[in-house]
Design a protein around this motif. Structure first.
Motif, PDB file in Angstrom:
ATOM      1  N   HIS A 140       0.835  -1.203   0.000  1.00  0.00           N
ATOM      2  CA  HIS A 140       0.000   0.000   0.000  1.00  0.00           C
ATOM      3  C   HIS A 140       0.868   1.251   0.000  1.00  0.00           C
ATOM      4  CE1 HIS A 140      -3.442   2.593   0.794  1.00  0.00           C
ATOM      5  NE2 HIS A 140      -2.739   3.153   1.785  1.00  0.00           N
ATOM      6  N   ALA A 141       1.946   1.231   0.782  1.00  0.00           N
ATOM      7  CA  ALA A 141       2.794   2.411   0.914  1.00  0.00           C
ATOM      8  C   ALA A 141       3.769   2.571  -0.248  1.00  0.00           C
ATOM      9  CB  ALA A 141       3.569   2.336   2.232  1.00  0.00           C
ATOM     10  N   ARG A 142       4.209   1.457  -0.844  1.00  0.00           N
ATOM     11  CA  ARG A 142       5.174   1.513  -1.954  1.00  0.00           C
ATOM     12  C   ARG A 142       4.844   0.374  -2.916  1.00  0.00           C
ATOM     13  NH1 ARG A 142      11.778   2.356  -1.208  1.00  0.00           N
ATOM     14  NH2 ARG A 142      12.157   3.076  -3.349  1.00  0.00           N
ATOM     15  N   PRO A 143       3.936   0.601  -3.852  1.00  0.00           N
ATOM     16  CA  PRO A 143       3.427  -0.478  -4.702  1.00  0.00           C
ATOM     17  C   PRO A 143       4.486  -1.229  -5.488  1.00  0.00           C
ATOM     18  CG  PRO A 143       2.012   1.448  -4.862  1.00  0.00           C
ATOM     19  CD  PRO A 143       3.223   1.873  -4.078  1.00  0.00           C
ATOM     20  N   ASP A 144       5.622  -0.585  -5.797  1.00  0.00           N
ATOM     21  CA  ASP A 144       6.644  -1.255  -6.608  1.00  0.00           C
ATOM     22  C   ASP A 144       7.617  -2.079  -5.772  1.00  0.00           C
ATOM     23  OD1 ASP A 144       7.825   0.975  -5.404  1.00  0.00           O
ATOM     24  OD2 ASP A 144       9.241   1.281  -7.057  1.00  0.00           O
ATOM     25  N   ILE A 145       7.411  -2.150  -4.466  1.00  0.00           N
ATOM     26  CA  ILE A 145       8.362  -2.868  -3.626  1.00  0.00           C
ATOM     27  C   ILE A 145       8.306  -4.363  -3.922  1.00  0.00           C
ATOM     28  CG2 ILE A 145       6.876  -3.346  -1.615  1.00  0.00           C
ATOM     29  CD1 ILE A 145       9.298  -2.308   0.102  1.00  0.00           C
ATOM     30  N   ALA A 146       9.482  -5.002  -3.995  1.00  0.00           N
ATOM     31  CA  ALA A 146       9.578  -6.434  -4.279  1.00  0.00           C
ATOM     32  C   ALA A 146       9.866  -7.178  -2.985  1.00  0.00           C
ATOM     33  CB  ALA A 146      10.679  -6.697  -5.300  1.00  0.00           C
ATOM     34  N   ILE A 147       9.157  -8.279  -2.783  1.00  0.00           N
ATOM     35  CA  ILE A 147       9.244  -9.029  -1.530  1.00  0.00           C
ATOM     36  C   ILE A 147      10.041 -10.316  -1.728  1.00  0.00           C
ATOM     37  CG2 ILE A 147       7.944 -10.081   0.357  1.00  0.00           C
ATOM     38  CD1 ILE A 147       7.488  -7.048   0.023  1.00  0.00           C
ATOM     39  N   GLY A 148      11.034 -10.507  -0.879  1.00  0.00           N
ATOM     40  CA  GLY A 148      11.772 -11.760  -0.816  1.00  0.00           C
ATOM     41  C   GLY A 148      11.519 -12.409   0.530  1.00  0.00           C
ATOM     42  N   ALA A 149      11.737 -13.710   0.625  1.00  0.00           N
ATOM     43  CA  ALA A 149      11.494 -14.396   1.894  1.00  0.00           C
ATOM     44  C   ALA A 149      12.232 -15.718   1.944  1.00  0.00           C
ATOM     45  CB  ALA A 149      10.007 -14.639   2.101  1.00  0.00           C
ATOM     46  N   ASP A 150      12.643 -16.093   3.159  1.00  0.00           N
ATOM     47  CA  ASP A 150      13.157 -17.430   3.433  1.00  0.00           C
ATOM     48  C   ASP A 150      11.986 -18.320   3.822  1.00  0.00           C
ATOM     49  OD1 ASP A 150      15.829 -16.575   3.116  1.00  0.00           O
ATOM     50  OD2 ASP A 150      15.906 -15.905   5.199  1.00  0.00           O
TER      51      ASP A 150
END
Length: 423
Positions: free
Chosen positions: A274-284
């Motif tokens: 919502h705050a930064r729509p282009d943010i990419a999420i990584g996860a372990d």
């Protein structure tokens, strides 16, 4: 006759990579091969042993020293390898006296260490981006994790030393990455108990010529409002977060002794998007944790979509000696392998869809060796026409390849950083 050059083989995390540069500087012109080991999984330890044997074949006459987490946890087994001359612990590897010593094993009790000196590499001549260690160790005891045995308790580097190093590195590197074992636990052991968010804020204020700042793995439960605001509102902080999620089922998370629930992860990513729509999420994510049922696994599989994970690090569960999880009822190895494969397949579908969504956009790409590839701010890998290593280039995304994105150079392309990085 050419001067001997040390060779440092870094296994595992970015923290090892950062420390490897310091080791390289300490060794100067010694004919030495250092294997900087990893112990995060049994497979990582196996790969470390393979790297040792391969290094000895490649350099039969060189001094071969093993350090890093695997060496810290089990020094005797590495000292017993015929290829190995010496074993040095995780604290000692950043001490010049240790490299001058001739002791076959030099490993102290890591749990007795209470401070982290600013052993920060002065340069990263072989890398387009620079890595700065700001924290080491971990005070949490997840039931599957052996890393505290290799890194000790959490301890932080004073902000002044970090800022000075970042300022120096920013003269030759467009991007700096802050690293640590448990990065978001930065600060409580320092005077005034500064937070990671406060450290990032100070770096940005005091190093105005730093173009890009990236953070390594974060524990979502420790992301406070200040850090969240910087991750979502500050243009010089890259639109990419990698979270230590581990699982998507509440019972599994409880048995892992994690401090968050499934809903916490989903809610945090929703806030980020919502705050930064282009943010990419990584996860372990861990597949096949002890006691994991098919229904529990299904919750983790669904987390890929629910949290829009496009940079997954997926591990089949690996029992580590001395950890509580190693004593829990295990999932059959073939089921663990199958679940990891299913996670990777679903993750590849989601990542592919995300990469295709970027076609037609223009991305600021940090050019890496050999000059025809790099990573955008969202950490998508981009292939493009050759250019100077270390430059930020405006790339027009034209397609998707097996490894990432394909790009042409935008008409607006300019090399925002003119200094080429030399080996």
């Amino acid at each position: 006759m050419p001067t001997a050059q040390p060779r440092v083989i870094n296994m595992g995390c970015r923290l090892n990579l950062a420390e490897g540069e310091s080791i390289r500087a300490l060794l100067a012109d010694r004919d030495t091969v250092v294997v900087n080991s990893c112990a995060v999984t049994n497979e990582a330890v196996k790969q470390t042993r393979q790297a040792i044997r391969r290094a000895r074949r490649d350099a039969p006459d060189a001094e071969l020293i093993v350090t890093g987490c695997a060496a810290q946890i089990d020094p005797a087994s590495f000292a017993a390898m015929p290829e190995v001359n010496r074993v040095i612990g995780n604290v000692e590897k950043l001490d010049a006296d240790a490299w001058a010593s001739t002791a076959p094993v030099l490993v102290q009790d890591i749990m007795a260490v209470r401070e982290t000196a600013p052993h920060l590499a002065a340069s990263f001549s072989t890398h387009a981006r620079a890595f700065v260690e700001v924290q080491n160790g971990c005070d949490h005891r997840c039931t599957f994790c052996a890393i505290p045995q290799g890194r000790g308790n959490s301890r932080s580097v004073p902000a002044g030393a970090i800022i000075d190093r970042v300022a120096s590195l920013a003269d030759h590197h467009a991007e700096v990455v802050l690293t640590g074992v448990d990065l978001t636990s930065y600060g409580p052991d320092l005077p005034g108990a500064p937070t990671l968010g406060r450290l990032v804020e100070r770096i940005l204020n005091h190093v105005p010529h730093l173009q890009r700042l990236r953070l390594s793995s974060l524990d979502g439960v420790e992301i406070d409002d200040r850090l969240f605001a910087l991750l979502t509102q500050e243009g010089r902080v890259m639109p990419h977060v990698h979270l230590s999620l581990q699982a998507g089922d509440d019972m599994v998370l409880k048995r892992m002794k994690r401090r968050h629930g499934r809903a916490d992860s989903v809610r945090l990513i929703e806030r980020f998007k919502h705050a930064r729509p282009d943010i990419a999420i990584g996860a372990d994510l861990i597949a096949g944790f002890p006691t994991e049922t098919e229904a529990m696994f299904a919750n983790t599989l669904a987390l890929l979509d629910d949290c829009d994970i496009v940079h997954p690090h997926i591990f089949p569960y690996s029992p580590r000696a001395g950890t509580p999880a190693a004593r829990m009822p295990h999932v059959a190895p073939d089921v663990v392998k199958s679940r990891a494969a299913r996670l990777r397949a679903r993750a590849a579908e989601r990542r592919g869809a995300w990469l295709r969504s970027l076609v037609g956009t223009t991305q600021a790409v940090l050019t890496e060796r050999p000059g025809d590839r790099g990573h955008a701010g969202n950490f998508a890998e981009v292939r493009m026409p050759p250019g100077p290593v270390g430059a930020i280039r405006q790339a027009r995304i034209t397609g998707v390849s097996d490894t990432g994105l394909v790009a042409s150079l935008s008409a607006a392309d300019g090399t925002d950083m003119k200094t080429e990085i030399h080996a």
